[in-house]
Motif scaffolding. Structure first.
Motif, PDB file in Angstrom:
ATOM      1  N   ASN A 284       0.803  -1.227   0.000  1.00  9.23           N
ATOM      2  CA  ASN A 284       0.000   0.000   0.000  1.00  9.23           C
ATOM      3  C   ASN A 284       0.837   1.278   0.000  1.00  9.23           C
ATOM      4  N   VAL A 286       2.332   3.261  -2.259  1.00 14.73           N
ATOM      5  CA  VAL A 286       2.004   4.365  -3.160  1.00 14.73           C
ATOM      6  C   VAL A 286       0.655   4.984  -2.800  1.00 14.73           C
ATOM      7  N   SER A 287      -0.361   4.151  -2.543  1.00 14.82           N
ATOM      8  CA  SER A 287      -1.688   4.691  -2.229  1.00 14.82           C
ATOM      9  C   SER A 287      -1.676   5.493  -0.935  1.00 14.82           C
ATOM     10  N   ARG A 291      -2.618   9.758  -0.291  1.00 13.74           N
ATOM     11  CA  ARG A 291      -3.955   9.792   0.291  1.00 13.74           C
ATOM     12  C   ARG A 291      -4.210  11.092   1.055  1.00 13.74           C
TER      13      ARG A 291
END
Length: 507
Positions: A284, A286-287, A291
């Motif tokens: 996770n 990159v996300s 965010r």
């Protein structure tokens, strides 16, 4: 000039907070809201960019360039180098948040995750890894690499402004260069003051838990006064004595506390926790980096991720200058891999052990860890250690570790502030170091008086914004310098090849 102006700005802030703490709190809160609302996207983008930029350099054709002459060897052994990186770069923060952050996220997770569930626990650990993992060390690596390259490879002064020569030319010696150095000093002063404030709260929490000493501003100011004397003594004793010895002591104490907690805690669970969280973090990465949650009213990202990114950026001039100072002789690839991976893995292990132990105690043994975090964040570590065998001894070791972390962070910062405000001198005078030492402690006191933990967080986020722009431009300046060196090296090789061909033709 840099010393006088930056000193005046920080001193005016201290006086403002001393005489009108409520006004300072109100103003800082308004500026904080404007910063996070309008520039939150900028913090996320540039922080991710710094990490990608470092990885690119490490595995590019520039990776074999040495930070110094081609035949220079590293000044410090790998173990001493890593201990200095770890002590200067994280130190107090890891001890303060190692239990408190995962437990806080468990009870108040990001939007979309239900609190006090197994998913909340997994998310809590993943975000602790995220906030203390590759991103902060990417920020540190950018500035440290730039400083070390220009200082040891190009013979420039140890100033932030010196890294801008490829972009600004001789103007780095004028008003623009001075402004860059002044902003670096101010960002450093507030970033370090934030950590000193956190360290003070944590020491007070430890003393309160061990000896029932009250947790209040009077005790905290007394702690700062005593520790100030200790770190000024260390700072004035020189880099190879005070800071080196304390950094190695720090590493030994930190490893001892870590191993004892791992052994006395739910060991198998902690290994499972580390493995699972590491996989989730990488999956996770990159996300999480991008965010912001623009379609919700939640302040979670601002209160946690943006605070951390700003805190790391505010710390960057200090940590970067210090890392550069102890990294001469290493190749760019060796430097980046060492700075990115080793402290990151240590941070992951730290959170897995302390955060994992706390969550296990809270979820499966119903220990009052969550209540401790809600009432007094600084007591969370000690309440957790209390539940383990030899809990009192572990709490004593933890308190001693925090005190030494406090001293190493503060004396390293005093040394760096002295360098930055003294024209890049590698050994600033004791009078300059003492002046900055007293002033950064005074800043920590003012921030505690004007808003406690929230005041400390506010100062970091606001002070970091202009320096984030400087760091971004620094990346392009470094890249241009590396490209120029590569062109010069290729030209030199072509000339050597031509000479060799001529010699062969003559033969």
């Amino acid at each position: 000039m840099t010393f006088a102006i930056s000193l005046a700005v920080v001193l005016l802030f201290v006086l403002w907070g001393f005489f009108s703490p409520s006004q300072l709190t109100e103003t800082a809160t308004n500026v904080l809201h404007a910063t996070t609302s309008n520039f939150g996207w900028f913090y996320l983008l540039v922080t991710f960019f710094f990490l990608v930029f470092c990885i690119f350099l490490a595995f590019s054709k520039y990776g074999q360039i040495r930070l110094g002459d081609d035949d220079d060897e590293p000044e410090y052994s790998a173990v001493t180098w890593f201990s200095m990186l770890f002590s200067a770069g994280m130190g107090i923060g890891l001890v303060f948040w190692g239990v408190a952050e995962p437990v806080s996220h468990y009870f108040s997770p990001p939007v979309g995750v239900e609190a006090e569930t197994s998913e909340a626990a997994r998310t809590a650990m993943r975000y602790a890894f995220f906030h203390w993992g590759l991103h902060p060390w990417g920020i540190y690596a950018v500035i440290a690499l730039s400083l070390a390259y220009f200082q040891y490879r190009k013979g420039a002064k140890g100033l932030i402004s010196s890294t801008f020569y490829p972009l600004l030319g001789d103007r780095v010696n004028g008003p623009i260069g001075k402004l860059i150095d002044i902003l670096a000093v101010i960002a450093t002063a507030f970033g370090v003051a934030t950590s000193l404030g956190l360290g003070t709260l944590q020491i007070n929490g430890g003393l309160s838990h061990l000896f029932q000493i009250p947790s209040n501003i009077t005790v905290q100011i007394t702690i700062i006064a005593v520790i100030t004397v200790l770190y000024l003594w260390s700072a004035t004793s020189g880099l190879d004595r005070g800071i080196k010895i304390l950094s190695n002591t720090n590493l030994v104490l930190a490893l001892a506390l870590l191993l004892l907690t791992l052994i006395f805690g739910p060991t198998a669970f902690l290994f499972d926790n580390f493995t699972n969280t590491l996989g989730s973090y990488l999956q996770n990465l990159v996300s999480m980096s991008m965010r912001l949650m623009p379609f919700t009213e939640s302040n979670w990202i601002a209160n946690w991720t943006l605070f951390y990114w700003a805190w790391w950026i505010a710390w960057a001039p200090f940590v970067g200058t210090f890392i550069a100072r102890v990294s001469k002789g290493r190749t760019i690839k060796e430097f980046i891999i060492g700075v990115l991976l080793v402290p990151t893995v240590l941070s992951f292990i730290w959170f897995s052990v302390f955060g994992g132990t706390a969550l296990h105690l809270e979820i499966y043994e119903h220990a009052p860890i969550g209540d401790a975090v809600k009432q007094d964040v600084s007591s969370a570590l000690f309440i957790t250690l209390e539940q383990l065998p030899m809990g009192m001894i572990l709490s004593v070791v933890a308190t001693l570790l925090i005190i030494i972390f406090f001293i190493t962070s503060a004396d390293s910062a005093t040394f760096v502030l002295g360098m930055l405000s003294s024209g890049g001198k590698l050994d600033p005078s004791n009078s300059v170091k003492i002046t900055w030492g007293i002033l950064q402690s005074s800043t920590a006191v003012v921030l505690l008086l004007s808003g406690g933990l929230e005041g400390l967080q506010t100062a970091s986020i606001v002070a970091a914004l202009p320096f984030a722009v400087i760091l971004t431009l620094m990346c392009f300046s470094l890249l241009r310098a590396l490209q120029e060196e590569d062109r010069a090296m290729r030209k030199k090789r072509r000339e050597q090849e031509k000479k060799l061909r001529r010699l062969l033709e003559q033969l």
